[in-house]
Design a protein around this motif. Structure first.
Motif, PDB file in Angstrom:
ATOM      1  N   LYS A 164       0.828  -1.213   0.000  1.00  0.00           N
ATOM      2  CA  LYS A 164       0.000   0.000   0.000  1.00  0.00           C
ATOM      3  C   LYS A 164       0.857   1.256   0.000  1.00  0.00           C
ATOM      4  O   LYS A 164       0.452   2.296  -0.533  1.00  0.00           O
ATOM      5  N   ARG A 165       2.040   1.181   0.590  1.00  0.00           N
ATOM      6  CA  ARG A 165       2.925   2.354   0.645  1.00  0.00           C
ATOM      7  C   ARG A 165       3.342   2.814  -0.749  1.00  0.00           C
ATOM      8  O   ARG A 165       3.671   3.988  -0.948  1.00  0.00           O
ATOM      9  N   GLU A 170       1.542   3.051  -3.345  1.00  0.00           N
ATOM     10  CA  GLU A 170       0.466   3.870  -3.925  1.00  0.00           C
ATOM     11  C   GLU A 170       0.302   3.635  -5.428  1.00  0.00           C
ATOM     12  O   GLU A 170       0.239   4.572  -6.221  1.00  0.00           O
ATOM     13  N   THR A 171       0.215   2.368  -5.807  1.00  0.00           N
ATOM     14  CA  THR A 171       0.011   2.033  -7.220  1.00  0.00           C
ATOM     15  C   THR A 171      -1.471   1.930  -7.572  1.00  0.00           C
ATOM     16  O   THR A 171      -1.824   1.988  -8.754  1.00  0.00           O
ATOM     17  N   GLY A 172      -2.318   1.719  -6.568  1.00  0.00           N
ATOM     18  CA  GLY A 172      -3.727   1.499  -6.840  1.00  0.00           C
ATOM     19  C   GLY A 172      -4.044   0.082  -7.280  1.00  0.00           C
ATOM     20  O   GLY A 172      -5.198  -0.221  -7.632  1.00  0.00           O
ATOM     21  N   LYS A 185       9.151   2.448   1.211  1.00  0.00           N
ATOM     22  CA  LYS A 185       7.964   2.060   0.444  1.00  0.00           C
ATOM     23  C   LYS A 185       8.053   0.614  -0.033  1.00  0.00           C
ATOM     24  O   LYS A 185       7.042  -0.088  -0.106  1.00  0.00           O
TER      25      LYS A 185
END
Length: 347
Positions: free
Chosen positions: A209-210, A212-214, A314
Motif C-alpha cells: 500500500k505504501r 500507492e500504485t492502486g 515504500k
C-alpha cells in the motif's frame, strides 16, 4: 575485514584476522568497497541447504552488491572512487550457450560461478571482482538505489521473456516479498494498471500500500473463491518460490495466458498441472533464470524510476549492519520486512 561467512552449514561473523581484505590478483581485477549488499531468497535456500553453493571452503555470501572502487588492477578501465554495481554472473565465452548470448544456461559459468555463491561476495566490507562484471553508475543513481540493481536485472530478463505484456491485460502477481514488489513497481512504471497482487501475509500487503500504485490487493483465499466464478488472468507472475502455489494457481489463467515462474523454487519442490489445459487453452509456461546481459537495462530502469519507486521504506527494505545478520535473517523469515539489506559503508 568484517564479513558474514558461510561454511557450508552455518553463518558466522569473521574479522580481519580470519578474513583479510582481498587484494588484486589479475590485472583486470577491481576491489569494491561495499556500501549495500542484499539478502536474497536464494541466500535463504543456500543457508537451509536447499540450493547448491560452494562447500569446499568458507566464503562471504552476497550476490547483490553496490559500492565504490577501492583499488584497481593495472589494466582496469575503472578509477578509484567510482560508484559501481557488481553483476555476480558471467559467461565462459566458450560453450555454445554463451556464444549464442544465453549464458544463463552455461554449465560452468552463469549461476555455476556466481560471486557470492561460488566465490566471495558482498556480505563483507570489500569484494574482489573481474572488471567485466562491474558496471559504473551514472549520475543520479545512489549506491543505495543500486543495491537493488541485481534483482531488477533479473526482473528485466523476466519482463523480456514474458513480452509482450500489453497495457490493459489482467495481470496477477503471486507473493509480495521484494521480488513481487519489484515487479509491482516495474509494471506500474510501464503503464500497467489492471494488476492484482496476492499475498497471505497482511504485513506485506500493508507494505504494498505504501507504493500507492492502486493495484488490487487480495489474499490467496480470495483468488480461490473467485476462480469458482471463472475469474481468470492473462498473465500470472509467481514470485513465491513455492511449487504448490503454481499447482493451485495455474488454473487461474485464461485462454492464451502466460504463467511466469519467477520465484526460485528449491529443487525438491514439485507441482502437478493438467497437460490438457495447456493444450486446450494454449497456455505458455515461462521460466526465468538469472540475468543474462540485463544489467544495462536494469541501470536504465533505476535512473528512470528514481525515488518514486526506489524508496526503501515504500518497498519494505530494511537495512542492517553485518553484525546484525541474525536479526536480518529472522525478520526476513517472519515476513516483517520485504527485504533485508546490509548497509556496510557509505563513505
Amino acid at each position: 575485514m568484517e564479513a558474514v561467512v558461510f561454511d557450508g552449514s552455518k553463518l558466522s561473523l569473521s574479522y580481519q584476522k580470519n578474513y583479510p581484505i582481498p587484494t588484486i590478483i589479475n590485472d583486470d581485477d577491481v576491489i569494491v568497497k561495499v556500501h549495500y549488499s542484499g539478502i536474497c531468497g536464494t541466500d535463504l535456500h543456500i543457508i537451509q541447504g536447499e540450493f547448491p553453493a560452494i562447500k569446499s571452503h568458507p566464503i562471504a555470501l552476497g550476490h547483490e552488491s553496490s559500492g565504490v572502487i577501492h583499488a584497481v588492477g593495472k589494466n582496469s578501465i575503472f578509477k578509484v572512487g567510482q560508484k559501481v554495481v557488481i553483476d555476480p554472473n558471467k559467461s565462459c565465452n566458450l560453450c555454445d550457450f554463451c556464444r549464442n548470448g544465453d549464458y544463463q544456461y552455461c554449465r560452468t559459468a552463469g549461476i555455476n560461478s556466481t560471486i557470492g555463491i561460488w566465490q566471495d561476495g558482498g556480505w563483507a566490507q570489500y569484494v574482489r571482482a573481474p572488471q567485466i562484471q562491474v558496471f559504473a553508475l551514472p549520475d543520479g543513481i545512489t549506491t543505495e538505489q543500486a543495491g537493488l540493481c541485481e534483482p531488477y536485472s533479473c526482473v528485466s530478463h523476466g519482463f523480456n521473456r514474458a513480452a509482450p505484456l500489453k497495457v490493459g491485460q489482467k495481470i496477477l502477481i503471486l507473493g509480495a516479498g521484494i521480488i513481487g514488489n519489484l515487479w509491482i513497481t516495474t509494471l506500474h512504471h510501464h503503464g500497467h494498471r489492471e494488476v492484482t497482487v496476492s499475498e497471505m501475509n497482511p504485513t506485506r500487503l500493508d507494505i504494498v500500500k505504501r507504493m500507492e500504485t492502486g493495484f488490487r490487493l487480495v489474499t490467496p483465499d480470495v483468488l480461490a473463491k473467485e476462480a469458482k466464478e471463472n475469474v481468470t488472468y492473462d498473465v500470472i507472475i509467481d514470485c513465491t518460490g513455492v511449487g504448490k502455489v503454481m499447482e493451485l494457481s495455474f488454473h487461474y489463467l485464461k485462454e492464451g495466458g502466460k504463467y511466469v515462474l519467477f520465484g526460485c523454487c528449491p529443487p525438491t519442490h514439485t507441482a502437478t498441472i493438467n497437460p490438457f489445459d495447456i493444450y486446450n487453452k494454449e497456455l505458455t509456461v515461462i521460466g526465468v533464470k538469472i540475468n543474462p546481459f540485463s544489467f544495462p537495462s536494469a541501470i536504465s530502469w533505476l535512473k528512470a524510476m528514481g525515488s518514486r519507486y526506489l524508496d526503501y521504506h515504500k518497498l519494505g527494505v530494511k537495512t542492517y549492519r553485518l553484525s546484525e545478520y541474525e536479526s536480518a535473517l529472522e525478520d526476513l523469515k517472519k515476513g516483517s520486512v520485504a527485504k533485508a539489506m546490509f548497509k556496510i559503508s557509505e563513505d
